[in-house]
Design a protein around this motif. Structure first.
Motif, mmCIF file in Angstrom:
data_model
loop_
_atom_site.group_PDB
_atom_site.id
_atom_site.type_symbol
_atom_site.label_atom_id
_atom_site.label_comp_id
_atom_site.label_asym_id
_atom_site.label_seq_id
_atom_site.Cartn_x
_atom_site.Cartn_y
_atom_site.Cartn_z
ATOM 1 N N ASN A 99 -6.366 -24.239 -16.060
ATOM 2 C CA ASN A 99 -4.933 -24.037 -16.891
ATOM 3 C C ASN A 99 -5.069 -22.623 -17.208
ATOM 4 O O ASN A 99 -3.763 -22.374 -17.642
ATOM 5 N N TYR A 100 -5.771 -21.797 -16.781
ATOM 6 C CA TYR A 100 -5.792 -20.519 -17.323
ATOM 7 C C TYR A 100 -5.923 -20.088 -18.711
ATOM 8 O O TYR A 100 -5.264 -19.083 -19.244
ATOM 9 N N GLU A 101 -6.167 -20.987 -19.676
ATOM 10 C CA GLU A 101 -6.339 -20.586 -20.864
ATOM 11 C C GLU A 101 -7.417 -19.669 -21.084
ATOM 12 O O GLU A 101 -8.376 -19.738 -20.569
ATOM 13 N N GLN A 102 -6.916 -18.766 -21.923
ATOM 14 C CA GLN A 102 -7.921 -17.615 -22.081
ATOM 15 C C GLN A 102 -8.498 -17.611 -23.384
ATOM 16 O O GLN A 102 -7.945 -18.031 -24.642
ATOM 17 N N PHE A 103 -9.826 -17.517 -23.532
ATOM 18 C CA PHE A 103 -10.796 -17.474 -24.710
ATOM 19 C C PHE A 103 -11.156 -15.909 -25.207
ATOM 20 O O PHE A 103 -11.844 -15.411 -24.179
ATOM 21 N N PHE A 104 -11.029 -15.667 -26.422
ATOM 22 C CA PHE A 104 -11.321 -14.417 -26.842
ATOM 23 C C PHE A 104 -12.607 -14.248 -27.631
ATOM 24 O O PHE A 104 -13.059 -15.093 -28.202
ATOM 25 N N GLY A 105 -13.220 -12.912 -27.332
ATOM 26 C CA GLY A 105 -14.467 -12.798 -28.324
ATOM 27 C C GLY A 105 -14.049 -12.171 -29.534
ATOM 28 O O GLY A 105 -12.759 -12.010 -29.825
ATOM 29 N N PRO A 106 -15.123 -11.883 -30.388
ATOM 30 C CA PRO A 106 -14.844 -11.399 -31.779
ATOM 31 C C PRO A 106 -14.482 -9.920 -31.753
ATOM 32 O O PRO A 106 -13.703 -9.237 -32.851
ATOM 33 N N ASN B 32 2.371 -19.939 -18.443
ATOM 34 C CA ASN B 32 2.158 -20.962 -19.585
ATOM 35 C C ASN B 32 2.323 -19.925 -20.828
ATOM 36 O O ASN B 32 2.782 -18.963 -20.674
ATOM 37 N N LEU B 33 1.823 -20.334 -21.965
ATOM 38 C CA LEU B 33 2.167 -19.697 -23.164
ATOM 39 C C LEU B 33 1.057 -20.243 -24.042
ATOM 40 O O LEU B 33 0.973 -21.305 -24.382
ATOM 41 N N LEU B 89 0.051 -15.269 -33.390
ATOM 42 C CA LEU B 89 0.331 -14.598 -32.024
ATOM 43 C C LEU B 89 0.666 -15.455 -31.269
ATOM 44 O O LEU B 89 -0.118 -16.501 -30.711
ATOM 45 N N CYS B 90 1.913 -15.358 -30.364
ATOM 46 C CA CYS B 90 2.279 -16.007 -29.126
ATOM 47 C C CYS B 90 1.956 -14.997 -28.107
ATOM 48 O O CYS B 90 2.357 -13.942 -28.087
ATOM 49 N N ALA B 91 1.759 -15.583 -26.797
ATOM 50 C CA ALA B 91 1.697 -14.816 -25.728
ATOM 51 C C ALA B 91 1.814 -15.541 -24.316
ATOM 52 O O ALA B 91 1.243 -16.375 -23.925
ATOM 53 N N PRO B 92 2.998 -15.224 -23.868
ATOM 54 C CA PRO B 92 3.378 -15.851 -22.505
ATOM 55 C C PRO B 92 2.533 -15.338 -21.447
ATOM 56 O O PRO B 92 2.195 -13.900 -21.690
ATOM 57 N N GLY B 93 1.994 -16.097 -20.562
ATOM 58 C CA GLY B 93 1.088 -15.747 -19.267
ATOM 59 C C GLY B 93 2.042 -16.029 -17.864
ATOM 60 O O GLY B 93 2.549 -16.867 -17.925
ATOM 61 N N GLY B 94 1.830 -14.728 -17.232
ATOM 62 C CA GLY B 94 2.525 -14.994 -15.874
ATOM 63 C C GLY B 94 1.346 -15.299 -14.872
ATOM 64 O O GLY B 94 0.213 -15.804 -15.218
ATOM 65 N N ALA B 95 1.717 -15.660 -13.511
ATOM 66 C CA ALA B 95 0.942 -16.043 -12.633
ATOM 67 C C ALA B 95 -0.418 -15.295 -12.347
ATOM 68 O O ALA B 95 -1.622 -15.884 -12.040
#
Lengths: 113, 111
Positions: A99-106, B32-33, B89-95
């Motif tokens: 789902n391309y969820e991004q996880f960030f580091g510190p 997505n967002l 913070l909100c962040a829309p993401g593209g393809a």
């Protein structure tokens, strides 16, 4: 399950020097993105690495370069440091095909004097 | 070019209040967002991810909605607590999986 890790935590450099920041992605992730966050601002996209190649790049000069290793970890290199490069540098990881969820580091706090 | 605006820039509320944070974006062609929380000097913690085909997502006291066609998302926080104090913070993401951020909403919940 290890999350995203970054090193070092803090770094102080002088103008003109070079710096290397490191990132290990979350276990199972294959894509690493780097962001720069100046004080009081939202993060700005620097570039993204997948399969050891730079896949896309934001509006940053060539002084900013990177690398991704076979184990998916990544480095961000900045040459000829300027005072304006002082910022929090964030690494994020994700998995292609998910789902391309991004996880960030510190983050790494870089101060350029 | 995607641009993200978050309103209000700062918000102070007493503990227990329900509150809404707003996010608007100019390019509706998003994949997505994500909503994030950031404590001072720290990294970002992912709160909620909404796919472009979804209308809302819930996690505990948090509920995020997405109206992709109008370029808007809201984050609803129920029964706020002092521990909720942070920048959101909100962040829309593209393809291409690149996130574009706004400058965030600084939330202070007073005990």
């Amino acid at each position: 399950d290890a999350g995203v890790t970054q090193s070092p935590t803090h770094l102080i450099k002088t103008r003109g020097q070079q710096v290397t920041l490191r990132c290990s992605p979350k276990s199972g992730h294959d894509t690493v993105s780097w962001y720069q966050q100046a004080l009081g601002q939202g993060p700005q996209f620097i570039f993204q690495y997948y399969e050891e190649e730079e896949r896309q790049r934001g509006n940053f000069p060539d002084r900013f370069s990177g690398h991704q290793f076979p184990n998916y970890s990544s480095e961000l290199n900045v040459n000829a440091l300027l005072l304006g490069d002082s910022a929090l540098y964030l690494c994020a990881s994700s998995l292609v095909g998910s789902n391309y969820e991004q996880f960030f580091g510190p983050g790494t706090r870089l101060t350029v004097l | 070019k995607q641009e993200v605006t978050q309103i209000p820039a700062a918000l102070s509320v007493p503990e227990g209040e329900n509150l809404v944070l707003n996010c608007s974006f100019t390019d509706s062609a998003i994949y997505n967002l994500q909503w994030f929380r950031q404590d001072p000097g720290k990294g970002l913690t992912s709160l909620l991810l909404i796919q472009s085909s979804q209308r809302e997502q819930t996690s505990g006291r948090l509920n995020a909605s997405l109206d992709k066609s109008s370029g808007r998302s809201t984050l609803y926080i129920a029964a706020s607590q002092p521990g909720d104090s942070a920048t959101y913070l909100c962040a829309p993401g593209g393809a291409t999986n690149k996130l574009i951020f706004g400058t965030g909403t600084l939330l202070a919940v007073q005990p």
